[in-house]
Design a protein around this motif. Structure first.
Motif, PDB file in Angstrom:
ATOM      1  N   GLU A   2       7.178 -55.784  33.934  1.00 17.27           N
ATOM      2  CA  GLU A   2       8.524 -55.277  34.210  1.00 17.27           C
ATOM      3  C   GLU A   2       8.914 -54.235  33.159  1.00 17.27           C
ATOM      4  O   GLU A   2       8.880 -54.503  31.957  1.00 17.27           O
ATOM      5  N   THR A   3       9.235 -53.002  33.614  1.00 14.33           N
ATOM      6  CA  THR A   3       9.560 -51.928  32.669  1.00 14.33           C
ATOM      7  C   THR A   3      10.986 -51.419  32.854  1.00 14.33           C
ATOM      8  O   THR A   3      11.319 -50.339  32.377  1.00 14.33           O
ATOM      9  N   THR A   4      11.821 -52.181  33.541  1.00 11.10           N
ATOM     10  CA  THR A   4      13.222 -51.782  33.726  1.00 11.10           C
ATOM     11  C   THR A   4      14.116 -52.644  32.850  1.00 11.10           C
ATOM     12  O   THR A   4      14.054 -53.878  32.938  1.00 11.10           O
ATOM     13  N   SER A 278      19.975 -42.652  24.682  1.00 15.50           N
ATOM     14  CA  SER A 278      19.154 -43.069  25.806  1.00 15.50           C
ATOM     15  C   SER A 278      17.988 -43.913  25.333  1.00 15.50           C
ATOM     16  O   SER A 278      17.575 -43.859  24.172  1.00 15.50           O
ATOM     17  N   LEU A 279      17.472 -44.701  26.281  1.00 12.83           N
ATOM     18  CA  LEU A 279      16.267 -45.492  26.088  1.00 12.83           C
ATOM     19  C   LEU A 279      15.217 -44.919  27.027  1.00 12.83           C
ATOM     20  O   LEU A 279      15.427 -44.863  28.244  1.00 12.83           O
ATOM     21  N   LYS A 280      14.089 -44.482  26.472  1.00 13.54           N
ATOM     22  CA  LYS A 280      13.039 -43.859  27.280  1.00 13.54           C
ATOM     23  C   LYS A 280      11.776 -44.699  27.229  1.00 13.54           C
ATOM     24  O   LYS A 280      11.363 -45.173  26.165  1.00 13.54           O
ATOM     25  N   THR A 281      11.203 -44.896  28.414  1.00 13.67           N
ATOM     26  CA  THR A 281       9.932 -45.594  28.504  1.00 13.67           C
ATOM     27  C   THR A 281       9.142 -44.966  29.637  1.00 13.67           C
ATOM     28  O   THR A 281       9.630 -44.862  30.769  1.00 13.67           O
ATOM     29  N   GLY A 282       7.936 -44.487  29.338  1.00 11.41           N
ATOM     30  CA  GLY A 282       7.155 -43.791  30.357  1.00 11.41           C
ATOM     31  C   GLY A 282       7.928 -42.595  30.878  1.00 11.41           C
ATOM     32  O   GLY A 282       8.392 -41.751  30.109  1.00 11.41           O
ATOM     33  N   SER A 283       8.118 -42.537  32.192  1.00 14.15           N
ATOM     34  CA  SER A 283       8.855 -41.422  32.806  1.00 14.15           C
ATOM     35  C   SER A 283      10.315 -41.768  33.052  1.00 14.15           C
ATOM     36  O   SER A 283      11.062 -40.960  33.617  1.00 14.15           O
ATOM     37  N   ASP A 284      10.752 -42.971  32.639  1.00 16.23           N
ATOM     38  CA  ASP A 284      12.115 -43.426  32.918  1.00 16.23           C
ATOM     39  C   ASP A 284      13.020 -43.217  31.710  1.00 16.23           C
ATOM     40  O   ASP A 284      12.618 -43.429  30.571  1.00 16.23           O
ATOM     41  N   THR A 285      14.259 -42.814  31.999  1.00 19.18           N
ATOM     42  CA  THR A 285      15.281 -42.655  30.962  1.00 19.18           C
ATOM     43  C   THR A 285      16.522 -43.423  31.387  1.00 19.18           C
ATOM     44  O   THR A 285      16.986 -43.281  32.524  1.00 19.18           O
ATOM     45  N   HIS A 286      17.050 -44.234  30.486  1.00 22.03           N
ATOM     46  CA  HIS A 286      18.236 -45.040  30.769  1.00 22.03           C
ATOM     47  C   HIS A 286      19.304 -44.697  29.747  1.00 22.03           C
ATOM     48  O   HIS A 286      19.070 -44.804  28.539  1.00 22.03           O
ATOM     49  N   PHE A 303       8.891 -48.170  23.653  1.00 20.04           N
ATOM     50  CA  PHE A 303      10.015 -47.384  24.146  1.00 20.04           C
ATOM     51  C   PHE A 303      10.580 -46.578  22.993  1.00 20.04           C
ATOM     52  O   PHE A 303      10.271 -46.828  21.818  1.00 20.04           O
ATOM     53  N   THR A 304      11.399 -45.602  23.345  1.00 23.14           N
ATOM     54  CA  THR A 304      12.017 -44.731  22.348  1.00 23.14           C
ATOM     55  C   THR A 304      13.517 -44.714  22.554  1.00 23.14           C
ATOM     56  O   THR A 304      13.989 -44.582  23.690  1.00 23.14           O
TER      57      THR A 304
END
Length: 316
Positions: A2-4, A278-286, A303-304
């Motif tokens: 799970e990456t969300t 923001s929180l970035k993981t792979g191609s997703d940004t939150h 994550f970054t």
């Protein structure tokens, strides 16, 4: 895997000592101008957070824990073990003490004990907390309580923004007026009130005290729990590890530009107490903003965090 991130909707508690700062500081919709507590990450039956996003939206955190334990690394606890709150003390909180697991389980219908810790988000000039007591023996503690010699018994400590306190079970304590605190605790709602300044509610009733149980569980003499924060300065920010206990590990993340982190625990709780980014993981940004509460599930990985953010994170 799970990456969300799992974002959560808090629950709010009205308290005799509460105010409106949770609204003005975090833009929360609060129930009244006596709102004292935001239960940001909670699966406790007395107030459950609700999932805001993704395939589990509208589930309570307790339901998510029961139905999808894989998100939490199949953690062995029967119920979700931690609770994250933001507390605003417009007035003094009652002086209180919490039981440990053994006492609570035996005397409070199987409830957990309650060790906790506080990060001072902000406070008014001259604010204080009560942290500990002066009694050296149980008879001395009983005598001071029975005679109402609170000024002789209770230890007052001045506080400033950025202070951290570890408050294990058995510690007599109270937040003072004018404090705003993020609290990480065992998921328990068991509190023994020792003293409440003889306050009355709107009906003129004094709140219940729990003197006998409080005396049973208080650590005598008071023993400040040692902890030594570890500070890791990185190019884009700072990671401070405050405590590692049998119940929780607690960090502060100060993001100036970006921090590269990894979620390698069964699950990780995050509360953003200032700033945005923001929180970035792979191609997703939150997007992240002050007042957000979220969980990074098991297997989330690297994550970054980017932007200007202060967050408190914890895991069991």
């Amino acid at each position: 895997m799970e990456t969300t991130p799992i974002f959560l909707k808090p629950v709010f508690k009205e308290r005799i000592w509460g105010g409106t700062l949770l609204q003005t500081r975090f833009n929360y919709e609060i129930p009244s101008d006596r709102t004292g507590e935001c239960w940001g990450i909670s699966a406790h039956p007395h107030g459950q957070s609700t999932v805001l996003n993704g395939p589990y939206a509208n589930l309570s955190l307790g339901e998510l824990w029961e139905r999808h334990r894989e998100l939490f690394g199949h953690h062995p606890a029967d119920t979700f073990p931690l609770l994250t709150k933001i507390l605003h003390a417009e007035a003094d909180l009652s002086v209180q003490v919490h039981p440990d697991d053994r006492y609570a389980h035996a005397n409070e219908n199987g409830e957990r004990g309650k060790s906790e810790c506080w990060y001072l988000i902000d406070c008014e000039e001259g604010a204080e907390i009560i942290f500990g007591h002066t009694a050296q023996t149980k008879p001395e503690l009983v005598g001071l309580i029975e005679r109402g010699e609170w000024d002789q018994l209770l230890t007052r400590v001045p506080v400033k923004p950025g202070d951290f306190f570890y408050v294990p079970s058995g510690t007599i304590h109270a937040l003072g007026a004018g404090t705003l605190v993020l609290e990480t605790q065992q998921s328990s709602d068991t509190t023994y009130r020792v003293y409440d300044y003889d306050r009355t509610d709107d009906q003129g009733n004094k709140r219940k005290l729990h003197i006998d149980k409080a005396i049973d569980v208080t650590t005598i003499p008071h023993q400040p729990a040692p902890f030594a924060p570890l500070v890791d300065e990185q190019a884009g920010g700072t990671v401070t590890t405050y405590v590692r206990t049998e119940y929780f590990t607690v960090y502060k993340w100060d993001v100036r530009e970006s921090l590269e982190l990894i979620q390698s625990h069964p699950f990780l709780l995050i509360s953003v107490i200032d700033g945005e980014g923001s929180l970035k993981t792979g191609s997703d940004t939150h997007a992240l903003k002050r007042g957000d509460h979220l969980i990074l599930p098991h297997g989330f990985g690297s994550f970054t965090l980017e932007g200007s953010i202060t967050a408190i994170a914890s895991h069991p």
